[in-house]
Enzyme design. Structure first.
Site, mmCIF file in Angstrom:
data_model
loop_
_atom_site.group_PDB
_atom_site.id
_atom_site.type_symbol
_atom_site.label_atom_id
_atom_site.label_comp_id
_atom_site.label_asym_id
_atom_site.label_seq_id
_atom_site.Cartn_x
_atom_site.Cartn_y
_atom_site.Cartn_z
ATOM 1 N N LYS A 22 36.288 10.938 76.873
ATOM 2 C CA LYS A 22 35.155 10.651 77.792
ATOM 3 C C LYS A 22 33.859 10.650 76.932
ATOM 4 C CE LYS A 22 33.305 14.575 79.240
ATOM 5 N NZ LYS A 22 31.684 14.596 79.245
ATOM 6 N N ASN A 23 33.557 11.308 75.870
ATOM 7 C CA ASN A 23 32.451 11.241 75.273
ATOM 8 C C ASN A 23 32.255 10.204 74.269
ATOM 9 O OD1 ASN A 23 31.665 13.585 76.589
ATOM 10 N ND2 ASN A 23 31.598 15.065 74.740
ATOM 11 N N CYS A 119 20.932 22.845 82.864
ATOM 12 C CA CYS A 119 22.305 22.964 83.261
ATOM 13 C C CYS A 119 22.912 24.274 83.020
ATOM 14 C CB CYS A 119 23.152 21.858 82.727
ATOM 15 S SG CYS A 119 23.663 22.003 81.075
ATOM 16 N N ARG A 124 18.805 22.283 77.381
ATOM 17 C CA ARG A 124 19.283 20.799 77.022
ATOM 18 C C ARG A 124 18.274 19.822 77.107
ATOM 19 N NH1 ARG A 124 25.559 19.995 78.416
ATOM 20 N NH2 ARG A 124 25.644 18.428 76.646
ATOM 21 N N ASP A 308 32.338 22.420 71.941
ATOM 22 C CA ASP A 308 33.448 22.093 73.239
ATOM 23 C C ASP A 308 34.837 22.795 72.937
ATOM 24 O OD1 ASP A 308 31.225 20.805 74.271
ATOM 25 O OD2 ASP A 308 32.130 18.523 74.011
ATOM 26 N N ARG A 400 35.634 16.549 85.613
ATOM 27 C CA ARG A 400 34.453 15.831 85.014
ATOM 28 C C ARG A 400 35.127 15.355 83.541
ATOM 29 N NH1 ARG A 400 29.451 18.338 83.355
ATOM 30 N NH2 ARG A 400 29.599 16.704 82.342
HETATM 31 C C1 UD1 Z 1 27.124 16.043 73.262
HETATM 32 C C2 UD1 Z 1 28.259 16.243 74.404
HETATM 33 C C3 UD1 Z 1 28.860 17.766 74.396
HETATM 34 C C4 UD1 Z 1 28.820 18.517 73.261
HETATM 35 C C5 UD1 Z 1 27.422 18.401 72.759
HETATM 36 C C6 UD1 Z 1 27.518 19.145 71.435
HETATM 37 C C7 UD1 Z 1 28.467 14.028 75.350
HETATM 38 C C8 UD1 Z 1 28.342 13.316 76.481
HETATM 39 N N1 UD1 Z 1 28.222 15.269 75.314
HETATM 40 O O1 UD1 Z 1 26.109 16.924 74.429
HETATM 41 O O2 UD1 Z 1 29.966 17.386 75.245
HETATM 42 O O3 UD1 Z 1 29.030 19.827 73.810
HETATM 43 O O4 UD1 Z 1 27.170 16.913 72.263
HETATM 44 O O5 UD1 Z 1 28.737 18.692 70.447
HETATM 45 O O6 UD1 Z 1 28.619 13.414 74.142
HETATM 46 N N2 UD1 Z 1 18.611 18.908 71.800
HETATM 47 C C9 UD1 Z 1 17.238 19.216 71.862
HETATM 48 N N3 UD1 Z 1 16.430 18.054 72.389
HETATM 49 C C10 UD1 Z 1 17.047 16.933 72.472
HETATM 50 C C11 UD1 Z 1 18.416 16.869 72.481
HETATM 51 C C12 UD1 Z 1 19.403 17.782 71.945
HETATM 52 O O7 UD1 Z 1 16.423 20.175 71.633
HETATM 53 O O8 UD1 Z 1 16.500 15.868 72.955
HETATM 54 C C13 UD1 Z 1 19.276 20.497 71.463
HETATM 55 C C14 UD1 Z 1 20.259 20.701 72.664
HETATM 56 O O9 UD1 Z 1 19.502 21.460 73.968
HETATM 57 C C15 UD1 Z 1 21.276 21.556 72.118
HETATM 58 C C16 UD1 Z 1 21.496 20.782 70.637
HETATM 59 O O10 UD1 Z 1 20.411 19.965 70.582
HETATM 60 O O11 UD1 Z 1 20.947 22.812 71.677
HETATM 61 C C17 UD1 Z 1 22.694 19.692 70.593
HETATM 62 O O12 UD1 Z 1 22.860 18.879 71.812
HETATM 63 P P1 UD1 Z 1 23.220 17.645 71.572
HETATM 64 O O13 UD1 Z 1 23.971 17.085 70.468
HETATM 65 O O14 UD1 Z 1 22.127 16.549 72.179
HETATM 66 O O15 UD1 Z 1 24.274 17.429 72.969
HETATM 67 P P2 UD1 Z 1 24.465 16.536 74.026
HETATM 68 O O16 UD1 Z 1 24.378 15.157 73.314
HETATM 69 O O17 UD1 Z 1 23.879 16.480 75.450
#
Ligand code: UD1
Length: 423
Positions: A22-23, A119, A124, A308, A400
């Protein structure tokens, strides 16, 4: 709202076919916005987030078609995109909708995407996505719950992510491919899903070096073309079924998977006494081994232990002898499954981002509530070894991201039933 009713205590035996990731499918679908040519994606998992992304693309006036139903292959035609907006109604159900921001602003010079907001697993934010787009010359505005980005044409730049972000890296990579000149993205996420996206973009005509490393070097091109791409197998679904085989004391053969993408998880499970054999050709066999023993885990970015897989590992730790320390470093507030497992009899204490699990404890069936996608997977695993019946509420979370999980589990001997009622 659907619930799962699980009667635990059955050893799982047989073969499970792993679905596409999915990701990896979500950013690939968003990348189809970069060209007016058709982009065909194969091995798409039949899960709700994919349907949400298809709806979002259709809202933007893309044509999303599939030869089979439910779809495992999509052709997306983003020829007449007249709406460069991701509305709140869709974004609120799926944070990954933000992945449309980069491709939209890169191709059309404008995008308006609702902010995902908080969320269940922490704040996030998307501040890093916005910072990186600004570095590429976009003007951004956050107003009325939306982020709006504009740029006549994005300009290549060097940007170092202050923190590793998976969808952040994907969003900016899909913007940089159409920017003018060279973009260097440092401290990028190295997850296999990012690599899969880069490979699709290269098939579409993008020029990217450093794929699979933390520094991605992109030479922007004026135009991309269509492509056909098969999505990589889901490493988290694979890991979940590895734990399912191990925790129930059965033997499962997983097919259509890529064990190279979950080396850390496999090593950790082996250190707990789980027997895992990679048989080549996308096949992995799992058997419980003589005894499950405790192990410590710290979640990290790839190639570390995936956040995950944390809830699923915790379910296993409740059945392992000794004390397992589980440290969550990626997301705050990602231990909500722990209190539900404790209600089933697990011995878990939480101190900030550290969970200490003492096992083995017999688990007893109880009504529990799923709080997010992976937490629900952890609860399903716990229920598979609990005595009596566990009812898991709010299984829309699991829908999901897991394709037909109850069918796949039933096929290998689990007693799991979906109950739909009209509450
Ligand atoms: C993706 C995955 C999710 C997985 C996560 C971590 C998808 C659709 N989802 O989520 O399943 O759990 O990677 O492997 O691929 N952060 C910030 N600012 C930002 C972006 C992120 O502070 O602009 C922080 C987040 O709050 C978190 C960390 O960075 O603490 C990592 O998040 P991120 O890698 O961005 O997760 P997702 O991409 O949302």
């Amino acid at each position: 709202m659907d619930r799962f009713k699980i009667h635990g205590g059955k050893k799982l035996n047989g073969t499970v076919q792993i679905s596409g990731a999915k990701n990896a499918a979500l950013p690939a679908m968003a990348a189809a916005l970069l060209t007016s040519d058709p982009v065909t994606l194969q091995n798409i998992p039949r899960v709700r987030d994919i349907i949400t992304m298809a709806k979002l693309l259709a809202h933007m006036r893309c044509v999303v078609g599939s030869p089979d139903l439910p779809p495992s292959e999509f052709t997306i035609r983003a020829e007449n995109v007249s709406m460069q907006e991701a509305p709140y109604e869709l974004v609120k159900t799926m944070r990954a909708s933000v992945l449309t921001l980069g491709p939209l602003v890169a191709r059309f010079g404008h995008a308006r995407v609702s902010l995902p907001g908080g969320c269940a697993i922490g704040a996030r934010p998307v501040d890093l996505h916005i910072q990186a787009l600004e570095a590429l010359g976009a003007e951004t505005k956050v107003e009325h719950g939306y982020v709006e980005a504009r740029a006549k044409r994005l300009r290549g730049a060097t940007f170092r992510f202050p923190k590793i972000t998976v969808t952040g890296t994907e969003n900016i990579l899909t913007a940089a491919v159409l920017a003018e000149g060279e973009t260097i993205l440092e401290n990028s996420a190295m997850e296999p899903e990012v690599t899969d996206l880069a490979e699709l973009l290269i098939k579409m005509g993008a020029k990217i070096e450093g794929v699979g490393t933390s520094t991605l070097r992109v030479q922007g091109v004026d135009k991309l073309h269509g492509a056909t791409h098969a999505i990589i197998p889901d490493r988290i679904e694979t890991g979940t079924f590895l734990v399912a085989g191990a925790i129930t004391g059965g033997e499962l053969l997983l097919t259509n998977c890529e064990p190279g993408h979950l080396k850390t998880v496999i090593e950790k499970l082996r250190s707990c006494g789980v027997e895992i054999k990679c048989e080549g050709n996308g096949k992995v066999r799992v058997r419980a081994g003589k005894k499950l023993v405790a192990a410590d885990v710290t979640t990290e970015e790839y190639p570390g232990f995936a956040t995950d897989m944390q809830a699923q590992f915790m379910a296993l730790a409740t059945q392992a002898e000794g004390v397992s320390k589980v440290r969550e470093t990626i997301f705050e507030n990602r231990f909500m499954h722990a209190s539900e497992m404790a209600r089933m009899g697990a011995n878990i204490s939480i101190d900030a981002n550290l969970a200490v699990v003492t096992g083995p404890t017999p688990l007893s069936g109880a009504p529990v509530t799923a709080s997010d996608l992976r937490a629900s997977a952890g609860l399903v695993l716990a229920a598979l070894v609990a005595d009596n019946t566990t009812t898991i509420d709010r299984v829309y979370h699991i829908d999901r991201g897991y394709e037909r999980i109850e069918e796949k589990l039933t096929q290998v001997g689990a007693h799991i039933e979906r109950v739909t009622d009209s509450r």
